[in-house]
Design a protein around this motif. Structure first.
Motif, PDB file in Angstrom:
ATOM      1  N   GLU A   1       4.234   1.951  -6.668  1.00 52.96           N
ATOM      2  CA  GLU A   1       5.452   1.912  -7.478  1.00 52.96           C
ATOM      3  C   GLU A   1       5.958   0.487  -7.637  1.00 52.96           C
ATOM      4  OE1 GLU A   1       7.111   4.054  -9.372  1.00 52.96           O
ATOM      5  OE2 GLU A   1       5.435   5.427  -9.003  1.00 52.96           O
ATOM      6  N   ALA A   2       5.832  -0.313  -6.571  1.00 54.93           N
ATOM      7  CA  ALA A   2       6.250  -1.711  -6.655  1.00 54.93           C
ATOM      8  C   ALA A   2       5.383  -2.466  -7.654  1.00 54.93           C
ATOM      9  CB  ALA A   2       6.178  -2.365  -5.279  1.00 54.93           C
TER      10      ALA A   2
ATOM     11  N   ALA B   1       6.336  -1.418 -11.149  1.00 53.58           N
ATOM     12  CA  ALA B   1       7.598  -2.052 -11.546  1.00 53.58           C
ATOM     13  C   ALA B   1       7.361  -3.495 -11.959  1.00 53.58           C
ATOM     14  CB  ALA B   1       8.599  -1.976 -10.393  1.00 53.58           C
TER      15      ALA B   1
ATOM     16  N   ALA C   1       4.500   3.842  -2.267  1.00 53.00           N
ATOM     17  CA  ALA C   1       5.556   2.843  -2.403  1.00 53.00           C
ATOM     18  C   ALA C   1       5.007   1.537  -2.971  1.00 53.00           C
ATOM     19  CB  ALA C   1       6.214   2.592  -1.045  1.00 53.00           C
ATOM     20  N   ASP C   2       3.843   1.109  -2.488  1.00 52.90           N
ATOM     21  CA  ASP C   2       3.249  -0.128  -2.989  1.00 52.90           C
ATOM     22  C   ASP C   2       2.819   0.022  -4.446  1.00 52.90           C
ATOM     23  OD1 ASP C   2       3.663  -1.446  -0.639  1.00 52.90           O
ATOM     24  OD2 ASP C   2       1.599  -1.282   0.091  1.00 52.90           O
TER      25      ASP C   2
ATOM     26  N   TYR D   1       1.019 -10.911  -2.064  1.00 53.55           N
ATOM     27  CA  TYR D   1       2.354 -10.843  -1.479  1.00 53.55           C
ATOM     28  C   TYR D   1       2.728 -12.214  -0.925  1.00 53.55           C
ATOM     29  CZ  TYR D   1       1.914  -5.759  -1.759  1.00 53.55           C
ATOM     30  OH  TYR D   1       1.755  -4.477  -2.213  1.00 53.55           O
TER      31      TYR D   1
END
Length: 221
Positions: free
Chosen positions: A38-39, A42, A35-36, A77
């Motif tokens: 893919e973030a 993106a 998930a990270d 982040y």
């Protein structure tokens, strides 16, 4: 939100909630989960589209690199009202080959590549990532951090362009120009390590200090 539990000693300058938890405005941490990754991909894709609209080429392989589990990626982040938002990312290279850079003594060194910030952000993100790199290198016993800037930011001598001017302002030294393994022209940059003890109150860091080879050896045990 980045926190430490009650009973843990907070660094000077760290904000402390009413329940005793310490919080940070930013966190620099490994990008590991699917998930990270893919973030991060993106974010890089959005940045590429932003650059393309301004006439600059952003290779698709930059997006692919952050999806590749073999790369060591790290992300910055930001705490946005309790929600964390990825605002910058880069790849770390623990044992870089700098022979073509004409660096007399490249060790100990760290190289970073494919550093991207979220489009629409201010220059503060690049500044924060540079501050973190300086401090992280110093804490891990590394003398210098090396990087490359895209060729469309370089002049004939490899020292021109708005981006390079901005990077100089952040503390990067321009060593000259050359070509990367893909044959694209790049400017070669170096950043001297410098400890910043107070930085931990702003940027919480969970990026391991060990070399990638050591991390892989430890995980294999």
């Amino acid at each position: 939100m980045n926190t430490i539990t009650p009973g843990t000693t907070a660094l000077a300058g760290t904000a402390v909630e009413s329940d005793g938890r310490a919080t940070w405005a930013y966190e620099m941490r490994p990008i590991v989960t699917a998930a990270d990754r893919e973030a991060a991909a993106a974010l890089v894709q959005d940045r590429g589209l932003w650059l393309a609209r301004r006439g600059h080429n952003a290779p698709a392989l930059h997006v692919t690199a952050f999806r590749d589990h073999r790369t060591e990626a790290a992300g910055l982040y930001e705490d946005d009202g309790g929600d964390e938002v990825l605002v910058g990312c880069l790849l770390l290279h623990r044992e870089p080959d700098l022979r073509s850079w004409a660096v007399e003594d490249p060790a100990p060194a760290l190289k970073v590549s494919l550093a991207h910030t979220a489009p629409g952000r201010t220059d503060r993100v690049g500044w924060l990532m540079t501050l973190w790199l300086r401090d992280y290198a110093a804490r891990t016993g590394i003398d210098c951090v090396y990087a490359e800037a895209p060729g469309w930011n370089t002049g004939p001598d490899g020292t021109g362009g708005r981006l390079l001017g901005h990077l100089r302002d952040l503390g990067w030294d321009v060593l000259g120009s050359g070509s990367n393994p893909d044959g694209h022209r790049v400017a070669r940059l170096r950043l001297a390590a410098a400890p910043s003890p107070g930085l931990a109150a702003l940027i919480y860091c969970t990026v391991p200090a060990a070399t990638r080879r050591r991390l892989e050896e430890d995980n294999a045990r």
